[in-house]
Design an enzyme around this catalytic site. Structure first.
Site, PDB file in Angstrom:
ATOM      1  N   HIS A 152       8.869   2.611   9.130  1.00 38.95           N
ATOM      2  CA  HIS A 152       9.056   1.685  10.900  1.00 38.95           C
ATOM      3  C   HIS A 152       7.660   2.188  10.967  1.00 38.95           C
ATOM      4  O   HIS A 152       7.395   3.368  11.512  1.00 38.95           O
ATOM      5  CB  HIS A 152      10.101   2.311  11.678  1.00 38.95           C
ATOM      6  CG  HIS A 152      10.200   0.511  12.535  1.00 38.95           C
ATOM      7  ND1 HIS A 152      10.831  -0.199  12.535  1.00 38.95           N
ATOM      8  CD2 HIS A 152       9.959   0.719  13.869  1.00 38.95           C
ATOM      9  CE1 HIS A 152       9.836  -1.021  13.242  1.00 38.95           C
ATOM     10  NE2 HIS A 152       9.161  -0.184  14.021  1.00 38.95           N
ATOM     11  N   SER A 202       1.173  -1.343   0.116  1.00 36.26           N
ATOM     12  CA  SER A 202      -0.104  -0.173   0.170  1.00 36.26           C
ATOM     13  C   SER A 202       1.385   1.626   0.016  1.00 36.26           C
ATOM     14  O   SER A 202       0.489   1.903  -0.726  1.00 36.26           O
ATOM     15  CB  SER A 202      -0.910  -0.043   1.061  1.00 36.26           C
ATOM     16  OG  SER A 202      -0.087   0.578   2.593  1.00 36.26           O
TER      17      SER A 202
HETATM   18  C1  GRF Z   1       4.729  -0.651   7.119  1.00 33.71           C
HETATM   19  O1  GRF Z   1       3.526  -0.537   7.619  1.00 33.71           O
HETATM   20  C2  GRF Z   1       6.046  -0.526   6.874  1.00 33.71           C
HETATM   21  O2  GRF Z   1       6.140   0.696   7.727  1.00 33.71           O
HETATM   22  C3  GRF Z   1       5.983  -1.500   7.372  1.00 33.71           C
HETATM   23  O3  GRF Z   1       6.238  -2.809   6.730  1.00 33.71           O
HETATM   24  C4  GRF Z   1       3.952  -1.695   6.749  1.00 33.71           C
HETATM   25  C5  GRF Z   1       4.505  -2.131   4.714  1.00 33.71           C
HETATM   26  O4  GRF Z   1       2.289  -1.936   4.112  1.00 33.71           O
HETATM   27  N1  GRF Z   1       7.351  -1.162   7.039  1.00 33.71           N
HETATM   28  P1  GRF Z   1       2.548  -2.272   3.042  1.00 33.71           P
HETATM   29  O5  GRF Z   1       3.272  -2.748   2.531  1.00 33.71           O
HETATM   30  O6  GRF Z   1       2.621  -0.919   2.236  1.00 33.71           O
HETATM   31  O7  GRF Z   1       1.163  -1.685   3.220  1.00 33.71           O
END
Ligand code: GRF
Length: 192
Positions: free
Chosen positions: A107, A16
């Site tokens: 993060h 996302s």
């Molecule tokens: C996010 O919460 C990011 O902080 C972490 O992994 C997640 C990725 O989510 N490192 P998406 O795949 O971008 O929806």
């Protein structure tokens, strides 16, 4: 006219954030998303990249451990900056050395708390809730050889109400990620 700076997005999951970043930099004057790279053949990030006509590439875990393969690919795409958007493997020291202060990670908590090995996805939010924290948020930082320890370039906070669960917190944090990550990438890349 100067050449645009090329970014490779590395993503292992749903993607996302990758999608928000791709959308934000569509037709951007100075920044171009050159590729989405994954270690997970089934990553939603790949489908999202393809939909947006961004080249995507799968490398397996062994490839990521023999980084000349990855470095060669990055070179072929003239990649200047690497953005980790939910990428779950450790970045090999050889890659960090070739891209010093040029790898940006997001993060889903306020580092230095709730970081390090094993602290990803829902593990983070569950620990935050379990410890009855009253706030959480996001950290955008540079990548060095240790998990989640590189220089912090941005943080944003959200409050946690007593009745909130990990799922609700995760949604709140994701909102912050989508709101800030593309803009912080833009600011950082344009100034480095
Ligand atoms: C996010 O919460 C990011 O902080 C972490 O992994 C997640 C990725 O989510 N490192 P998406 O795949 O971008 O929806």
């Amino acid at each position: 006219m100067t050449e645009p700076k090329n970014i490779a997005i590395l993503a292992s999951g749903s993607g996302s954030n990758a999608e928000k970043i791709i959308h934000y930099f569509k037709n951007h004057k100075t920044i171009n998303i050159a590729s989405v790279i994954t270690n997970n053949e089934n990553a939603g990030a790949i489908e999202r990249a393809e939909k947006a006509h961004i080249p995507s590439k799968y490398f397996n875990k062994e490839d990521f451990e023999t980084p000349h393969v990855i470095l060669q690919y990055l070179k072929s795409k003239e990649v200047d900056f690497i953005v980790l958007a939910g990428f779950l493997l450790k970045i090999a020291p050889e890659i960090v050395a070739q891209y010093p202060e040029k790898i940006i990670n997001i993060h889903p908590a306020l580092l230095p708390k709730y970081g390090g090995k094993g602290m990803y996805g829902n593990h983070v939010h569950e620990s935050v809730i379990l410890n009855k924290e009253t706030e959480s948020g996001i950290t955008i930082h540079l990548v060095n050889d240790n998990y989640d320890e590189g220089r912090i370039i941005f943080q944003a906070k959200c409050s946690i109400s007593p009745q909130m669960g990990a799922k609700q917190l995760s949604a709140k944090v994701q909102q912050l990620e989508h709101q800030h990550f593309p803009k912080i990438i833009e600011e950082f890349v344009e100034n480095h």
